[in-house]
Write a protein that holds these residues in place. Structure first.
Motif, short mmCIF file in Angstrom:
data_model
loop_
_atom_site.label_atom_id
_atom_site.label_comp_id
_atom_site.label_asym_id
_atom_site.label_seq_id
_atom_site.Cartn_x
_atom_site.Cartn_y
_atom_site.Cartn_z
N ALA A 172 58.01 -37.93 9.30
CA ALA A 172 56.85 -37.40 9.53
C ALA A 172 55.58 -37.84 9.79
O ALA A 172 55.21 -38.86 9.20
CB ALA A 172 56.55 -35.95 8.88
N ARG A 194 53.50 -25.24 4.57
CA ARG A 194 53.55 -26.26 5.34
C ARG A 194 52.77 -26.16 6.56
O ARG A 194 53.11 -25.18 7.37
CB ARG A 194 54.93 -26.55 5.77
N ILE A 195 51.63 -26.88 7.03
CA ILE A 195 50.79 -26.88 7.98
C ILE A 195 51.17 -27.77 9.14
O ILE A 195 50.84 -27.71 10.24
CB ILE A 195 49.34 -26.97 7.56
N GLU A 196 51.90 -28.88 8.78
CA GLU A 196 52.65 -29.80 9.76
C GLU A 196 53.68 -30.52 8.90
O GLU A 196 53.93 -30.48 7.87
CB GLU A 196 51.42 -30.90 10.08
N ASP A 227 61.95 -27.68 10.41
CA ASP A 227 60.57 -28.07 11.26
C ASP A 227 60.49 -28.67 12.42
O ASP A 227 59.35 -28.85 13.02
CB ASP A 227 59.76 -28.64 10.07
N GLY A 257 52.61 -36.59 9.91
CA GLY A 257 51.53 -35.92 9.61
C GLY A 257 50.37 -36.75 9.11
O GLY A 257 50.62 -37.68 8.19
N THR A 287 60.33 -33.54 4.87
CA THR A 287 60.28 -32.91 6.02
C THR A 287 61.65 -32.03 6.19
O THR A 287 62.79 -32.63 6.34
CB THR A 287 60.21 -33.68 7.39
N VAL A 344 43.43 -23.38 9.43
CA VAL A 344 44.78 -23.54 9.89
C VAL A 344 45.80 -22.77 9.62
O VAL A 344 45.66 -21.98 8.66
CB VAL A 344 45.18 -24.96 9.49
N GLY A 353 49.96 -22.02 8.69
CA GLY A 353 51.31 -22.74 8.39
C GLY A 353 52.30 -21.77 7.93
O GLY A 353 52.11 -20.49 7.97
#
Length: 233
Positions: free
Chosen positions: A186, A214-216, A147, A188, A143, A199, A201
């Motif tokens: 994270a 990176r979607i989350e 972010d 996620g 991570t 989604v 990202g």
């Protein structure tokens, strides 16, 4: 060396030689570090000059005009031919050594993020001491700091390492810190993303075979890209 002064940047001098670039300071107020006094110089003020490399612990490139109209603190380094040469850098160096001493003894400090990069974040304490938070000292996974946090966020940190070598650019010792509490992890969960759902990202890496998106925080997905597919940014 017992006096800290504050003045108003009235004008700047800039030319072909950056080493001679300087701030011209007026409206001087003096403070004694050991006594609670604040007094102003009466009568004709001396010519007070601060060269570019004495403004901060790190180099300031570009025009110095952005300092005009702002107040700046400093200590006197020397006087020559009626001109007083001063330095904020010397004051910040002393504060940095005090900060290293505090952190070495296990003190936790609050610092504000001033810049976020791919592999680290730069922070500043209340007394303007620069700190570096590396990616490995921030999270237990991949991570990125950016972010989770942005410029202006405040973090509680403790010492990770203070180097004895000097940064080749800023010519100063570097202080690396880590989160005061546990490293970020994270939360996620890929299982909550339904199959064929849409989604959005952030593209974090571009490879010949596709994009890593990176979607989350903590969840990077591989997105194969054909020549006829375009991306919306």
């Amino acid at each position: 060396d017992k006096l800290i002064a504050t003045g108003l940047v009235e004008s700047v001098q800039e030319g072909d030689d950056p080493k001679q670039d300087a701030l011209i300071i007026s409206d001087i107020h003096l403070k004694n570090k050991k006594k609670d006094i604040d007094y102003r110089i009466e009568g004709e003020e001396p010519c007070v000059v601060m060269f570019r490399d004495r403004i901060d612990l790190i180099s300031h490139n570009g025009s110095l005009a952005r300092f005009v109209g702002k107040h700046i603190s400093f200590v006197v380094e020397y006087q020559e031919d009626g001109i007083v040469y001063v330095s904020l850098r010397k004051l910040l160096e002393a504060r940095r050594e005090e900060m290293i001493e505090k952190l070495t003894h296990g003190e936790i400090v609050t610092a504000t993020i001033s810049k976020v990069k791919d592999t680290c974040a730069y922070l500043r304490t209340d007394n303007q001491t620069p700190l570096i938070l590396r990616q490995k000292d921030f999270s237990t996974d991949w991570t990125a700091i950016g972010d989770v946090h942005c410029v202006g966020d405040k973090l509680e940190v403790k010492l990770a390492d203070a180097t004895d070598d000097f940064n080749p650019i800023s010519k100063t010792k570097r202080i690396f810190v880590q989160l005061a509490k546990e490293k970020y992890t994270a939360d996620g969960n890929i299982d909550k993303i339904k199959e064929r759902s849409i989604v959005t990202g952030k593209v974090v890496s571009v490879q010949p075979f596709g994009l890593f998106v990176r979607i989350e925080p903590g969840i990077d997905c591989l997105c194969p890209v054909n020549n006829y597919i375009s991306c919306n940014y």
